[in-house]
Write a protein that holds these residues in place. Structure first.
Motif, PDB file in Angstrom:
ATOM      1  N   ARG A 164       4.169   6.643 -16.739  1.00 53.60           N
ATOM      2  CA  ARG A 164       3.725   7.431 -15.583  1.00 53.60           C
ATOM      3  C   ARG A 164       3.132   6.528 -14.507  1.00 53.60           C
ATOM      4  O   ARG A 164       3.415   6.681 -13.313  1.00 53.60           O
ATOM      5  CB  ARG A 164       2.679   8.443 -16.047  1.00 53.60           C
ATOM      6  N   THR A 165       2.295   5.575 -14.915  1.00 59.06           N
ATOM      7  CA  THR A 165       1.678   4.647 -13.976  1.00 59.06           C
ATOM      8  C   THR A 165       2.730   3.778 -13.295  1.00 59.06           C
ATOM      9  O   THR A 165       2.668   3.545 -12.080  1.00 59.06           O
ATOM     10  CB  THR A 165       0.666   3.749 -14.705  1.00 59.06           C
ATOM     11  N   SER A 168       4.659   5.629 -10.662  1.00 52.61           N
ATOM     12  CA  SER A 168       3.850   5.793  -9.452  1.00 52.61           C
ATOM     13  C   SER A 168       3.782   4.491  -8.660  1.00 52.61           C
ATOM     14  O   SER A 168       3.840   4.500  -7.431  1.00 52.61           O
ATOM     15  CB  SER A 168       2.445   6.251  -9.835  1.00 52.61           C
ATOM     16  N   SER A 169       3.687   3.354  -9.361  1.00 51.29           N
ATOM     17  CA  SER A 169       3.549   2.051  -8.691  1.00 51.29           C
ATOM     18  C   SER A 169       4.861   1.549  -8.115  1.00 51.29           C
ATOM     19  O   SER A 169       4.892   1.008  -6.999  1.00 51.29           O
ATOM     20  CB  SER A 169       3.015   1.013  -9.680  1.00 51.29           C
ATOM     21  N   ILE A 238       9.330  11.328  -8.909  1.00 53.49           N
ATOM     22  CA  ILE A 238       8.279  10.360  -8.566  1.00 53.49           C
ATOM     23  C   ILE A 238       7.339  10.942  -7.513  1.00 53.49           C
ATOM     24  O   ILE A 238       6.118  10.812  -7.607  1.00 53.49           O
ATOM     25  CB  ILE A 238       8.921   9.043  -8.078  1.00 53.49           C
ATOM     26  N   LYS A 239       7.902  11.623  -6.507  1.00 51.92           N
ATOM     27  CA  LYS A 239       7.064  12.281  -5.495  1.00 51.92           C
ATOM     28  C   LYS A 239       6.172  13.346  -6.131  1.00 51.92           C
ATOM     29  O   LYS A 239       4.998  13.495  -5.785  1.00 51.92           O
ATOM     30  CB  LYS A 239       7.942  12.910  -4.415  1.00 51.92           C
ATOM     31  N   LEU A 241       5.074  13.478  -9.300  1.00 51.59           N
ATOM     32  CA  LEU A 241       4.021  12.868 -10.102  1.00 51.59           C
ATOM     33  C   LEU A 241       2.902  12.317  -9.220  1.00 51.59           C
ATOM     34  O   LEU A 241       1.718  12.436  -9.546  1.00 51.59           O
ATOM     35  CB  LEU A 241       4.605  11.742 -10.965  1.00 51.59           C
ATOM     36  N   ARG A 242       3.294  11.737  -8.086  1.00 52.35           N
ATOM     37  CA  ARG A 242       2.283  11.218  -7.169  1.00 52.35           C
ATOM     38  C   ARG A 242       1.443  12.356  -6.588  1.00 52.35           C
ATOM     39  O   ARG A 242       0.219  12.229  -6.437  1.00 52.35           O
ATOM     40  CB  ARG A 242       2.950  10.427  -6.049  1.00 52.35           C
ATOM     41  N   ASP A 245      -0.994  13.456  -9.185  1.00 53.27           N
ATOM     42  CA  ASP A 245      -2.072  12.477  -9.326  1.00 53.27           C
ATOM     43  C   ASP A 245      -3.079  12.592  -8.184  1.00 53.27           C
ATOM     44  O   ASP A 245      -4.296  12.550  -8.400  1.00 53.27           O
ATOM     45  CB  ASP A 245      -1.501  11.056  -9.362  1.00 53.27           C
ATOM     46  N   SER A 268      -4.241   5.432 -14.255  1.00 48.96           N
ATOM     47  CA  SER A 268      -3.250   5.761 -13.227  1.00 48.96           C
ATOM     48  C   SER A 268      -3.215   4.688 -12.155  1.00 48.96           C
ATOM     49  O   SER A 268      -4.237   4.069 -11.847  1.00 48.96           O
ATOM     50  CB  SER A 268      -3.590   7.111 -12.591  1.00 48.96           C
ATOM     51  N   VAL A 270      -2.319   5.563  -9.143  1.00 50.10           N
ATOM     52  CA  VAL A 270      -2.220   6.408  -7.962  1.00 50.10           C
ATOM     53  C   VAL A 270      -2.813   5.693  -6.750  1.00 50.10           C
ATOM     54  O   VAL A 270      -3.838   5.034  -6.844  1.00 50.10           O
ATOM     55  CB  VAL A 270      -2.945   7.765  -8.192  1.00 50.10           C
TER      56      VAL A 270
END
Length: 549
Positions: A164-165, A168-169, A238-239, A241-242, A245, A268, A270
């Motif tokens: 997940r991290t 986001s990255s 991805i959008k 999940l961001r 977060d 995270s 985020v």
């Protein structure tokens, strides 16, 4: 497709077992050559120092680079300009955006960066943006963070980020096949590469892969996500999940929960936006949440009025918030007049905020008149704010030399702490204050503590005060305090001022008549005012049988 999935699954093992990985950034230019040569010299010089325990921000790095720059500039006057342009060119190269280079970088034990005919060790590459004062975009910075170097073990990468991290990255990475975004990052993650994780399978449709990732990282079915954010593609995932977060981070910022927000930021990656930080400075009760956000995400904020104004209005934790802001980013903060006025209006801790501001930037700021205006209207701590400002007057602040009559009048109108604020102005700034007739008339009209104001003024500035006709007339009309004001003025002055005043009026009868008529209309204490006046000057008023003539 099965063979492709099997090869992808093995890539992380290959890179992690390699002794050294070569990172090819593309052909060189004049600018990139100069940058790479600078890095080569830095690499050579660093051998003579035990830099293993130096942090990225260690001043010894800056000192070493400064010595080298002097040598560089002797060869070319625009060497630094060329270095900066070379770094910008490298960070803009497609290499930084490709998703498959991430495993190469993150899993490599050591690396060689090659650009054109120049090559350097990857271990010091992450220092260059700091030396050249260039801020990479978040994606490029994340790539620099995971490069093999002494600092990788202390970066966010050392926390063993999960899928997940990483999504986001690095979700903005380039990939011709959308599913590669998941499968490439899966090989770097701490969870998805396990047996019960996500298996690379190119026979699986993108929509089904999205459903599997949602189940894995959110522990719910796709239908369990908000309808408006429910994704159908990897990019939309991805959008989504961001957004989730950011929503969670915003909720924690509003709750002012330091422990929870620290745990969230540790797990995270985020990117905390300006809105979240603005919420944090406005809601933080102690400054702890703001400190955690700065510690983890300082590079993601701009400390301007969008941050400072909400912080100034935080009536519970503003002092702690400003303390943290200055401690972490003193050189980045410029306090505007608007922010200073907002601080002066903070009724619960405005004085504490000013203590912090003046301690850190007292020699850099000028206090505008609007601050005094806001302080005298401050119902809770206006007097303390004035005392704090005055304490820094001579040595650190160019406080306004002229305190306007409006400030004194506004102080008198403050029903909660008006007399205290008025006294604070006179005590702290008395050398700069000239008591005007307008101020004295307003004091004479003040029904709450007009007599107290006169007693205080004469105690501090009696020799400067001149009582006019307007002051006496205003006092005669004051229904609650007029008699006390008259009694004080006539007793304290021993008739001197009154005699001088009356000597300037040939029409004594008309003058006494004006006061007497005003006092007669005074339903509160008019009779006592007339008696007081007559006891001192029985020859002043003219009365008829029916009253004042």
């Amino acid at each position: 497709m099965k063979e492709r999935g099997h090869q992808v699954e093995q890539m992380s093992k290959i890179y992690s077992e390699a002794e050294r990985v070569i990172f090819w950034l593309g052909p060189g230019t004049v600018e990139t050559d100069m940058l790479m040569e600078s890095l080569r010299v830095l690499q050579h010089e660093s051998i003579h120092h035990h830099f293993g325990d130096w942090s990225l921000q260690d001043d010894r790095w800056k000192n070493l680079w400064a010595c080298m720059e002097t040598t560089f500039e002797s060869f070319h006057k625009k060497f630094r300009t060329l270095q900066r342009e070379g770094l910008r060119q490298l960070l803009a190269r497609p290499w930084f955006r490709r998703v498959w280079i991430l495993q190469e970088v993150a899993l490599a034990k050591a690396g060689i960066i090659v650009c054109g005919r120049k090559n350097v060790s990857a271990r010091l590459f992450g220092l260059i943006p700091l030396f050249l004062e260039i801020k990479p975009d978040p994606h490029s910075q994340s790539v620099l963070d995971i490069m093999p170097s002494p600092w990788r073990k202390t970066s966010w990468w050392s926390k063993s980020p999960n899928l997940r991290t990483l999504l986001s990255s690095f979700g903005d990475s380039e990939a011709t096949e959308p599913r590669d975004l998941v499968y490439a990052l899966r090989g770097m993650s701490s969870d998805a590469a396990e047996k019960d994780g996500i298996i690379p399978d190119y026979d699986k449709s993108e929509e089904n892969l999205v459903r599997e990732v949602v189940q894995f990282v959110e522990h719910c079915e796709l239908e369990g996500l908000p309808l408006e954010t429910r994704p159908r593609s990897v990019r939309n995932l991805i959008k989504c999940l961001r957004a989730l977060d950011l929503g969670r981070c915003m909720a924690l910022a509003k709750r002012s929960s330091p422990h929870e927000i620290e745990m969230f930021l540790e797990k995270s990656k985020v990117r905390v936006n300006q809105e979240i930080f603005t919420t944090a400075v406005a809601c933080d009760n102690t400054g702890e949440v703001v400190e955690i956000l700065l510690r983890y995400r300082q590079r993601e904020f701009i400390l301007d009025d969008t941050i400072l104004l909400p912080a100034a209005k935080n009536e519970i934790g503003a002092k702690g918030v400003f303390e943290v802001l200055f401690r972490y980013a003193r050189g980045q903060i410029t306090i505007s007049d608007k922010a200073l006025i907002a601080v002066a209006g903070n009724e619960l801790c405005g004085d504490g905020i000013f203590e912090v501001i003046l301690r850190y930037q007292g020699d850099r700021i000028t206090i505008p008149e609007g601050v005094l205006a806001a302080a005298v209207e401050n119902k809770q701590c206006g007097d303390r704010i004035i005392k704090v400002l005055a304490r820094y007057r001579e040595d650190k602040i160019n406080l306004l030399a002229n305190v306007s009559a409006n400030a004194l009048i506004t102080a008198m109108e403050n029903k909660q702490r008006g007399i205290i604020i008025f006294e604070a102005l006179i005590r702290c700034l008395g050398d700069y204050i000239k008591i005007s007739d307008e101020v004295l008339i307003k004091a004479a009209e003040n029904e709450q503590y007009g007599d107290e104001i006169f007693i205080f003024l004469f105690h501090y500035q009696g020799y400067q005060i001149r009582i006019s006709e307007g002051v006496l007339t205003a006092a005669a009309g004051n229904e609650r305090r007029g008699d006390r004001i008259f009694e004080f003025l006539l007793r304290y002055l021993k008739d001197k001022t009154l005699n001088i005043l009356l000597s300037q009026r040939p029409d004594l009868a008309n003058f006494s008549k004006e006061i007497a008529i005003t006092a007669a209309k005074n339903k509160g204490c008019g009779d006592r005012i007339i008696n007081t006046l007559l006891s001192h000057r029985p020859d002043l008023a003219i009365f008829s049988e029916n009253g004042v003539s």
